[in-house]
Design a protein around this motif. Sequence first.
Motif, PDB file in Angstrom:
ATOM      1  N   ASN A 399      -8.824  -0.912  -3.083  1.00 50.80           N
ATOM      2  CA  ASN A 399      -7.499  -1.470  -3.379  1.00 50.80           C
ATOM      3  C   ASN A 399      -6.939  -2.335  -2.249  1.00 50.80           C
ATOM      4  N   GLY A 400      -7.687  -2.429  -1.138  1.00 50.94           N
ATOM      5  CA  GLY A 400      -7.208  -3.223  -0.005  1.00 50.94           C
ATOM      6  C   GLY A 400      -5.996  -2.608   0.657  1.00 50.94           C
ATOM      7  N   THR A 401      -6.002  -1.281   0.807  1.00 54.10           N
ATOM      8  CA  THR A 401      -4.856  -0.574   1.377  1.00 54.10           C
ATOM      9  C   THR A 401      -5.282   0.368   2.497  1.00 54.10           C
ATOM     10  N   VAL A 402      -4.279   0.937   3.156  1.00 47.92           N
ATOM     11  CA  VAL A 402      -4.474   1.994   4.154  1.00 47.92           C
ATOM     12  C   VAL A 402      -3.435   3.072   3.876  1.00 47.92           C
ATOM     13  N   THR A 403      -3.859   4.321   3.887  1.00 44.41           N
ATOM     14  CA  THR A 403      -2.913   5.426   3.737  1.00 44.41           C
ATOM     15  C   THR A 403      -2.511   5.901   5.125  1.00 44.41           C
ATOM     16  N   ARG A 410       5.741  14.539   8.625  1.00 45.10           N
ATOM     17  CA  ARG A 410       5.131  15.130   7.423  1.00 45.10           C
ATOM     18  C   ARG A 410       5.387  14.253   6.187  1.00 45.10           C
ATOM     19  N   SER A 411       5.166  12.978   6.400  1.00 46.55           N
ATOM     20  CA  SER A 411       5.329  12.030   5.298  1.00 46.55           C
ATOM     21  C   SER A 411       4.076  11.171   5.176  1.00 46.55           C
ATOM     22  N   GLN A 412       3.957  10.477   4.065  1.00 45.27           N
ATOM     23  CA  GLN A 412       2.762   9.670   3.816  1.00 45.27           C
ATOM     24  C   GLN A 412       3.130   8.453   2.984  1.00 45.27           C
ATOM     25  N   GLU A 413       2.496   7.322   3.313  1.00 45.20           N
ATOM     26  CA  GLU A 413       2.687   6.116   2.523  1.00 45.20           C
ATOM     27  C   GLU A 413       1.368   5.359   2.443  1.00 45.20           C
ATOM     28  N   THR A 414       1.233   4.567   1.419  1.00 38.71           N
ATOM     29  CA  THR A 414       0.077   3.689   1.274  1.00 38.71           C
ATOM     30  C   THR A 414       0.591   2.256   1.255  1.00 38.71           C
TER      31      THR A 414
END
Length: 429
Positions: A399-403, A410-414
Amino acid sequence: MKNEALTSPGGFRDYLPEEAAQRRGMTGKAERVFVRFGFVPLETPAVEHTELIAGEEGFAKQTLTIEGGALTLRPEHTLPLARVMATNPGIKKPAKLYRIGPVWRGERQQAGRFKEFMQADADIVGSKSVLADVEILALTYTLIKELGVANAVIYINHRKLLDGLLKLLKVPKAEQGNVLRVLDKTEKIGWDGVLKELKKAGVGMKEARVMKSFVTASGKPGSVLQKLQELLKGNADGEAALAELTEIVGYLDTLKVPGRAWRIVPGIIRGLGYYTGLVFEVVAKGHEDVGSVMAGGRYDKMVGSIGGADMPAVGVSVGIDRLLAAGVGAENKLPQGVLVVSDETTVRDGLMFADELRAAGVSAAPYLGKDKTIKGKLSYAAASGARIVAIIGAEEKKNGTVTIRDMEARSQETCPRAEARARVKKRVL
């Protein structure tokens, strides 16, 4: 191999990453303060000729030697500095020099004391002015603040006050060094113990009572100075030293060093015989068991005594490991970097992203362990203190992304791959 070969020798120790970070944090802060005060670096060898060290009172039985005794591991930074100044007359004076590094002594191991320990020293060489003494005291107070030494107090005295007292009491010159060493034990053995040793040294009861009044004088600076003036009346050297000390502490008010941060303590003697004027120690209240965490004073005769031209000098030494033992430096944590996680199909992508982050000034490393699960890799990240985990797996590559996982929040984004470096950098820096 025997088990004892796998342990550190007595009096020496390892500093694991957390403590090593605390030590480096403190030496880094000390160095920045030195530079702010206009000091420049000087580096000397770890060893000196034993002849240089053995001639200094206080070190004869405390040194560690090599090469069959011909060389001695430096027991402090001051003597090497004196050697440098004696052999390099072209150094512009007054010279403001600092040294940071390990020193070695054959001391018995106890709280905050080892055979190898870290010291950070700063000295002014070539100035007789009391302003040099004031500069060192102002530097010391700033170090206390910058290093975060809670409840620290600078105990200040003048060595010539003691010399004047002994002269006034007609203590034979040959016995004065011994008497000073006995008085220096007051805190350790109490006055009763000191009295016994003074008696052995030939000091009469009347003279001992005057010495007690002198070394135990306490209270506000004005009252202590008044008491000392009364005790030293009639001795020109003592009165001159008292006037000099009065001038020095007067400047502390000018520099807004608060009264709670310093005291005049006539019992501060400093065991090393080379001091000739101002002497001081810094004690962290609640941690008196580790001894003084900083100390220093004026030593105008050292350079001349080892063969150089007479050269006045004054300085301070910071005991980094004593500070560590006193609980200072805990705020200096391990660097919180980025762990880049990939899988078998995205190894090159992970390496490239880690390299991009490093080029941008971000501490980053690819995961090098054998665990293949995300759970295991995140567990490693938490244990190693990583602030951010950047995940580039097969799905992210497609998908051409980085997580980006923030371990602290304690958070997460892509996010798109093109934006990942900037977003990681913003979170870390």
